[in-house]
Design a protein around this motif. Structure first.
Motif, short mmCIF file in Angstrom:
data_model
loop_
_atom_site.label_atom_id
_atom_site.label_comp_id
_atom_site.label_asym_id
_atom_site.label_seq_id
_atom_site.Cartn_x
_atom_site.Cartn_y
_atom_site.Cartn_z
N ALA B 92 -73.31 41.46 -47.64
CA ALA B 92 -74.32 42.34 -48.21
C ALA B 92 -75.37 41.56 -48.99
N GLN B 93 -76.63 41.76 -48.63
CA GLN B 93 -77.73 41.12 -49.35
C GLN B 93 -78.22 42.09 -50.40
N LEU B 94 -77.75 41.91 -51.61
CA LEU B 94 -78.13 42.84 -52.66
C LEU B 94 -78.76 42.08 -53.83
N PHE B 95 -79.49 42.83 -54.65
CA PHE B 95 -80.10 42.22 -55.83
C PHE B 95 -79.21 42.49 -57.02
N ASP B 96 -78.61 41.41 -57.54
CA ASP B 96 -77.66 41.56 -58.64
C ASP B 96 -78.29 42.13 -59.91
N ASN B 97 -79.57 41.84 -60.10
CA ASN B 97 -80.19 42.24 -61.37
C ASN B 97 -80.85 43.62 -61.30
N LEU B 98 -80.68 44.31 -60.17
CA LEU B 98 -81.20 45.67 -60.08
C LEU B 98 -80.05 46.66 -60.11
N VAL B 145 -75.81 46.13 -60.09
CA VAL B 145 -75.05 45.66 -58.93
C VAL B 145 -74.28 44.37 -59.25
N GLY B 146 -74.88 43.55 -60.13
CA GLY B 146 -74.23 42.29 -60.50
C GLY B 146 -72.82 42.47 -61.04
N GLY B 147 -72.55 43.64 -61.62
CA GLY B 147 -71.25 43.86 -62.22
C GLY B 147 -70.22 44.49 -61.27
N VAL B 156 -72.40 49.91 -51.57
CA VAL B 156 -73.83 50.02 -51.87
C VAL B 156 -74.65 49.63 -50.63
N ALA B 157 -74.21 48.56 -49.96
CA ALA B 157 -74.95 48.09 -48.78
C ALA B 157 -74.93 49.13 -47.67
N VAL B 158 -73.78 49.77 -47.50
CA VAL B 158 -73.66 50.78 -46.46
C VAL B 158 -74.53 51.99 -46.80
N ALA B 159 -74.51 52.37 -48.08
CA ALA B 159 -75.33 53.50 -48.51
C ALA B 159 -76.81 53.19 -48.31
N GLN B 160 -77.15 51.93 -48.52
CA GLN B 160 -78.53 51.49 -48.33
C GLN B 160 -78.97 51.72 -46.87
#
Lengths: 264, 499
Positions: B92-98, B145-147, B156-160
């Motif tokens: 999953a390519q996610l933004f930890d700080n968002l 997301v970072g936590g 989260v990635a799937v929901a995205q």
């Protein structure tokens, strides 16, 4: 211990004392005499020392009259390659195995390395191999009959071929003189090719030994495709294209990687 | 469903050449609107590569791809996305700080004004909360997301993906490493997408998912279609058999040696919900295989042993003594080496030369009274280059100019040079050419014949069977089986790994 480290030790030892003897230095470093001799050979080629029976002398500046005896570099490399192939092949032989080792230069080194095994029966057509193994306390040699070839000390001919048929071995080791672009095995004499063919029929595991320098080469007599064997032992320096093709042919390719120094 | 209508997406004889070892060959399959088409197959069978040709990452060499009857040939992911095809990746390519909501709606946020900068934070949170309620997702939209843990991030990635307006959705192992409640969420998402009339390609290793969510399935093996299954009625054994095809563990060069004493033992190890009660031991001269699906805890186990992650329970013994490494350097001092999974990220100094890449873990060896003995370091490096057949093989070459296989050999040489005795190799041959694989297998033989021991972590079942003396299968953070080589088969391994 790694060759570089050992050579450095040998050099500093020689610098300090001017001479060394193979037996005591091999005990000191806990490696075999042949290893030390090989190192001395290399150091001699570098012009660092002169070898004499049982040891070596530091070559002093005054003494250095005339060019040092130089071994042709390809020949030295081939000899080192054979040594490495024999080392890996020896690891394939377990105590109690019944193996056939066909004549050749790697075969003789392999025979020497079997001294650490016990209960191994070696069937061979090579007089040198037979004598070497016969002298080992725990192992047994069986020499095939036939007509000796004075140059190689190997026995060939119809008698040897008929003899082979009487046996069945776990592992057959045979050397080839060329592995061509199309992965064709070839050897230098017809008698050798004929004997190997007989031997292939009476062994379970078939192992080709071949130096890296003999790839992309053809010897005169065709033996057959590489697929005759289940395993190939060669050197790491063999071209990458051969490595991937042999793997794709579902043949086990052993290369003589000898990198790890942390051995015991 | 209208049988006469053209399929939503159709592949006709698609081919793509990668190397002499692997190509996609003559693949034909179709995806109808409102169905979930499962793709199964072993690692390296071509599932992801095939989907890459669909979503514009790779271009096919031959064959046709038709979207609603029209031939398409996407030059990029964006083009494919524009045509309504989206792909969700394994990692999953996610933004930890968002926040969770910002990640879910990234690039599609409800915008309050003409500029993206003024997006409507309130609407965003409300939309996300509504979506989560519908799909039973127990996450707070405003959480960072970072936590989040691994499984939660996957959710989260799937929901995205679910918020994308698209006709074709491709999910690549969305449930890897997930526990049961999280998998339920993935199924909810997939069902919702299907009910909208979109089509879903769903890559998975978990065979129960065929029955639970799939409408039909295609089995890939070695870049070809091994079987097309119209529904979920095929039995598990039969599926496994189709996935295996003709594996050939006999081609691996492997020298057997007599084992020495136990050098490593792991007792009841656990690690924050990822590993639970893991026990095994390793003997001198042994190659122990460790396999399992993505997310089964393999890499975590390696990290725990190497002091990168501290286990939350249990203990590790090296040569009979309990150890508790707080840092990899402590593990290194006790003779443990880890060749990590992601070479690019964790092991290569791309812009340094071969000399530095190789000697960096062994500098102590070259320390003399006058500083570093460069001559010795260079000579030793040269020896390794030649003994491991590293190409092109000059010590001053820059690492990044090397092929993946040769870089990997340099990394292997580094740990050889540091004189370690226990080697943990995490996917050492993934993505490298056959020639380099041969060299690495022979280097492994070199290690064990000289008294070292190896834990080989791999998802390549053939490799595991070909090289290992004993095989551990991890599933869901636990050891599902501990098989001696003689008893192990591809079928058993896949069966245990698939849960």
């Amino acid at each position: 211990m790694f060759a570089v480290e050992r050579m450095n030790i040998l050099k500093s030892y020689l610098r300090e004392r001017g001479k060394l003897d193979v037996h005591s230095i091999s005990q000191l470093l806990g490696v075999s005499e042949v290893t030390i001799r090989r190192d001395l050979e290399k150091l001699e080629a570098e012009g660092f020392l002169t070898r004499h029976h049982g040891g070596a002398l530091l070559r002093s500046e005054e003494e250095g009259e005339g060019p040092p005896a130089v071994i042709a570099p390809e020949e030295a490399q081939d000899e080192a390659d054979r040594e490495e192939i024999a080392r890996v092949a020896a690891l394939m032989i377990r105590d109690g195995d019944v193996v056939m080792i066909m004549n050749g230069r790697i075969a003789r080194i392999l025979a020497r390395k079997l001294s650490v095994r016990s209960g191994v029966t070696v069937l061979t057509n090579d007089i040198h191999v037979a004598l070497e193994v016969a002298a080992q306390a725990g192992n047994k040699a069986v020499l095939l009959g036939g007509s000796p070839d004075p140059e190689s000390g190997a026995l060939f001919g119809s008698l040897a071929q008929t003899n082979v048929q009487a046996f069945f071995v776990n592992k057959l080791f045979f050397e080839v003189d060329g592995i061509g672009e199309q992965l064709q095995l070839s050897v230098s004499s017809q008698e050798k090719a004929a004997l190997i063919r007989e031997a292939l029929a009476c062994s379970e595991d078939k192992i080709v030994l071949c130096e890296a320098s003999r790839f992309s080469r053809q010897a005169f007599f065709r033996l057959g495709p590489l697929g005759l064997a289940r395993k190939v032992v060669t050197n790491t320096s063999v071209p990458e294209s051969y490595k991937s093709r042999i793997f794709a042919m579902d043949i086990q390719l052993y290369t003589s990687v000898n990198a790890f120094e942390g051995g015991d | 469903m209208a049988g006469a209508a053209a399929p939503l997406l159709e592949l006709r004889s698609v081919g793509k050449y990668f190397s002499d070892d692997f190509s996609l060959r003559d693949i034909s399959l179709e995806l109808r609107a409102g169905e979930v088409h499962m793709l199964i197959g072993q690692n390296g069978s071509g599932k992801t590569a095939l989907m890459d040709t669909v979503c514009g990452i790779l271009r096919r060499d031959s064959g046709h791809i038709l979207l609603e009857g029209e031939e398409v040939d996407f030059a990029s992911v964006n083009e494919a996305r524009g045509a309504g095809i989206v792909m969700q990746y394994q990692t999953a390519q996610l933004f930890d700080n968002l926040s969770v909501a910002e990640n879910v709606y990234f690039g599609r946020a409800p915008v309050g004004g003409p500029f993206a900068a003024t997006f409507d934070a309130y609407a965003l949170r409300e939309d996300c909360a509504a979506l989560f309620a519908r799909l039973d997702i127990p996450l707070a939209p405003e959480a960072l997301v970072g936590g989040l843990g691994y499984g939660e991030r996957q959710v989260v990635a799937v929901a995205q993906a679910c918020t994308a307006r698209a006709r074709v959705f491709i999910f690549d192992e969305p449930s890897a490493g997930m526990a049961e409640p999280e998998r339920e969420i993935v199924f909810n998402v997939v069902r919702e997408i299907r009910s909208r009339g979109a089509g879903v390609f769903y890559i998975t290793h978990k065979l129960d998912e065929l029955r639970r969510i799939g409408d039909r399935a295609t089995v890939l093996h070695a870049g070809r279609v091994a079987a097309s299954l119209p529904d979920g009625s095929t039995g598990r054994e039969e599926l496994i058999h189709m996935m295996i095809g003709g594996t050939c563990p006999e081609r691996y060069p492997r020298l057997r040696v007599d084992y020495g004493p136990q050098v490593l033992s792991v007792e009841h190890l656990s690690s924050g919900g990822v590993l639970e009660d893991v026990s095994f031991s390793l003997r001198k001269g042994e190659i122990l295989g460790l396999t399992g699906l993505m997310g089964s805890g393999r890499t975590r186990l390696a990290n725990c042993l190497f002091g990168q992650t501290r286990p939350s329970g249990g203990c590790v013994k090296v040569e009979g003594r309990v150890v508790d490494f707080r840092h990899p350097s402590e593990a290194l001092r006790r003779g443990l080496a880890l060749i990590p999974e992601d070479r690019d990220k964790n092991a290569s100094f791309h812009n340094q030369d071969i000399l530095q890449n190789m000697s960096v873990a062994a500098l102590e060896r070259f320390m003399g009274s006058y500083g570093l003995d460069m001559r010795y370091m260079e000579e030793l490096t040269d020896e390794y280059i030649s003994s491991l057949g590293i190409q092109p093989g000059h010590r001053s070459d820059i690492m990044r100019s090397y092929s993946g296989g040769n870089q990997q050999k340099v990394v292997v040489a580094r740990w050889f040079m540091s004189l370690c005795r226990i080697f943990i190799m995490d996917e050492p041959t993934r993505g490298i050419d056959a020639a380099a694989r041969i060299d690495i297998y022979n280097a492994m033989n070199d290690l064990v014949t000289k008294g070292a021991a190896i834990i080989l972590i791999s998802s390549d079942v053939e490799e595991i069977l070909g090289m290992c003396d004993r095989i551990l299968v991890l599933a869901g953070g636990r050891i599902a089986c501990d098989l001696p080589r003689a008893e192990a088969t591809s079928e058993k391994i896949i069966d245990y790994a698939s849960g």
